[in-house]
Design an enzyme around this catalytic site. Structure first.
Site, PDB file in Angstrom:
ATOM      1  N   HIS A  84       0.868  -1.186   0.000  1.00 41.17           N
ATOM      2  CA  HIS A  84       0.000   0.000   0.000  1.00 41.17           C
ATOM      3  C   HIS A  84       0.897   1.225   0.000  1.00 41.17           C
ATOM      4  O   HIS A  84       1.740   1.398   0.884  1.00 41.17           O
ATOM      5  CB  HIS A  84      -0.919   0.023   1.221  1.00 41.17           C
ATOM      6  CG  HIS A  84      -1.878   1.193   1.195  1.00 41.17           C
ATOM      7  ND1 HIS A  84      -3.139   1.106   0.659  1.00 41.17           N
ATOM      8  CD2 HIS A  84      -1.722   2.479   1.612  1.00 41.17           C
ATOM      9  CE1 HIS A  84      -3.739   2.281   0.752  1.00 41.17           C
ATOM     10  NE2 HIS A  84      -2.907   3.133   1.331  1.00 41.17           N
ATOM     11  N   CYS A  85       0.717   2.080  -1.008  1.00 38.48           N
ATOM     12  CA  CYS A  85       1.563   3.274  -1.147  1.00 38.48           C
ATOM     13  C   CYS A  85       0.775   4.523  -0.787  1.00 38.48           C
ATOM     14  O   CYS A  85      -0.194   4.862  -1.481  1.00 38.48           O
ATOM     15  CB  CYS A  85       2.088   3.387  -2.579  1.00 38.48           C
ATOM     16  SG  CYS A  85       3.110   4.861  -2.846  1.00 38.48           S
ATOM     17  N   PRO A  86       1.146   5.229   0.279  1.00 40.70           N
ATOM     18  CA  PRO A  86       0.409   6.442   0.648  1.00 40.70           C
ATOM     19  C   PRO A  86       0.550   7.556  -0.383  1.00 40.70           C
ATOM     20  O   PRO A  86      -0.325   8.419  -0.492  1.00 40.70           O
ATOM     21  CB  PRO A  86       1.036   6.840   1.992  1.00 40.70           C
ATOM     22  CG  PRO A  86       2.383   6.204   1.995  1.00 40.70           C
ATOM     23  CD  PRO A  86       2.243   4.929   1.221  1.00 40.70           C
ATOM     24  N   ASN A 132      -2.116   6.938  -2.548  1.00 39.48           N
ATOM     25  CA  ASN A 132      -3.335   6.692  -1.766  1.00 39.48           C
ATOM     26  C   ASN A 132      -4.070   5.454  -2.259  1.00 39.48           C
ATOM     27  O   ASN A 132      -5.297   5.469  -2.438  1.00 39.48           O
ATOM     28  CB  ASN A 132      -4.266   7.921  -1.841  1.00 39.48           C
ATOM     29  CG  ASN A 132      -5.459   7.811  -0.902  1.00 39.48           C
ATOM     30  OD1 ASN A 132      -5.357   7.242   0.183  1.00 39.48           O
ATOM     31  ND2 ASN A 132      -6.606   8.322  -1.335  1.00 39.48           N
ATOM     32  N   ASN A 133      -3.324   4.388  -2.466  1.00 38.03           N
ATOM     33  CA  ASN A 133      -3.941   3.168  -2.975  1.00 38.03           C
ATOM     34  C   ASN A 133      -2.970   2.010  -2.810  1.00 38.03           C
ATOM     35  O   ASN A 133      -1.769   2.204  -2.604  1.00 38.03           O
ATOM     36  CB  ASN A 133      -4.289   3.325  -4.454  1.00 38.03           C
ATOM     37  CG  ASN A 133      -5.379   2.363  -4.909  1.00 38.03           C
ATOM     38  OD1 ASN A 133      -5.885   1.559  -4.134  1.00 38.03           O
ATOM     39  ND2 ASN A 133      -5.727   2.439  -6.178  1.00 38.03           N
TER      40      ASN A 133
END
Length: 295
Positions: A152-154, A157-158
């Site tokens: 999950h990559c902030p 945002n996904n």
């Protein structure tokens, strides 16, 4: 010590009677995917603001004051094209369903409809009450099980998963390219300003120009290193057909091994074409396979 998958192998663990039926009207396939996570939204906005800052410094501080029109037009067109592709890739990575498993489908009726043969086992995610496909993992931020979830990559945002990995790879590649391009232009601009009068090499005052260029240099160097490393790890993950989570957990490989070139086609589409570099081209992943284990 038993892993979560070992526990899920127990037939009684499915407990379909504990699952509520899925929503009667699931979201349509044309509905935009967006995760309402405060941290992710802030990181996404910061990403766009940093690109716009780089755009401002490159165009108004470095290119417009230069008297060489060919130099300004060529570099301006290249930088703006790469920046546009980077932001388009970011938007697609952020607003594309990464491969979410239908929520709440671990019902008795659905399990019976699978018509499982003797020896076949399905997994249930106790958190989102879904039948868990092979190579899927639950994301605590998205609150869904994601097929071929890498991480999950902030910043987007996904989750990075089966359906949006191409866009994430393109995003890291284009950010690395505009960072490198900006650093090269900063170096040339410093040389130009040292040879000429500082008051003539920018429409801003010399102190303001230096501060803007130093900040851009710091931003470009930081993002070049970060995105180049991320791009390399993503390409390696695609070629080896092993997600970041699978590498971290050292999960047993139970899926068919393919060539590196075929793995690239699975992510970017069949066949190889210029569309691989376009965030507007949706890759053809082929027909979905049945997610289940045979024991």
């Amino acid at each position: 010590m038993k892993s979560s998958r070992d526990i899920e192998r127990k037939a009684g663990y499915l407990q379909p009677e504990h699952c509520a039926p899925p929503p009667p009207h699931p979201p349509s396939s044309g509905q935009m995917w967006f995760i309402r996570d405060g941290c992710g939204i802030v990181c996404g906005v910061i990403t766009w603001m940093l690109v716009f800052y780089a755009e401002f410094v490159v165009v108004f501080v470095m290119l417009l004051p230069v008297r060489n029109a060919a130099y300004s037009l060529a570099n301006g067109a290249l930088f703006n094209t790469l920046a546009f592709l980077a932001l388009a890739s970011h938007f697609r990575a952020m607003c594309t369903d990464p491969g979410a498993v239908p929520k709440g489908n671990a019902t008795k009726e659905f399990i019976e409809s699978l018509q499982l043969k003797p020896g076949q086992v399905v997994y249930k995610c106790p958190k989102c009450c879904s039948i868990k496909p092979e190579r899927a993992h639950h994301c605590s931020v998205c609150k869904r099980c994601i097929r071929k979830m890498d991480h999950h990559c902030p910043w987007v945002n996904n989750c990075v998963g089966e359906n949006n990995q191409k866009y994430f790879v393109l995003f890291t590649m284009y950010i690395a390219l505009i960072s490198l391009h900006a650093l090269v232009m900063v170096a040339f601009h410093f040389i130009f300003c040292f040879e000429e009068d500082w008051s003539k090499c920018s429409t801003f005052s010399p102190p303001a120009t230096v501060i803007l260029l130093i900040l851009l240099c710091f931003e470009g160097l930081l993002f070049l290193i970060f995105t180049a490393v991320m791009f390399g790890t993503q390409v390696h993950s695609i070629c080896t057909d092993e997600t970041g989570i699978e590498q971290l957990k050292k999960e047993e490989r139970r899926w068919a091994k393919k060539s590196k070139w075929m793995n690239m086609k699975v992510v970017f589409g069949h066949p190889f074409s210029i569309a691989w570099l376009s965030p507007f081209a949706t890759p053809d992943h082929g027909k979905a396979e049945v997610y289940q284990y045979v024991v």
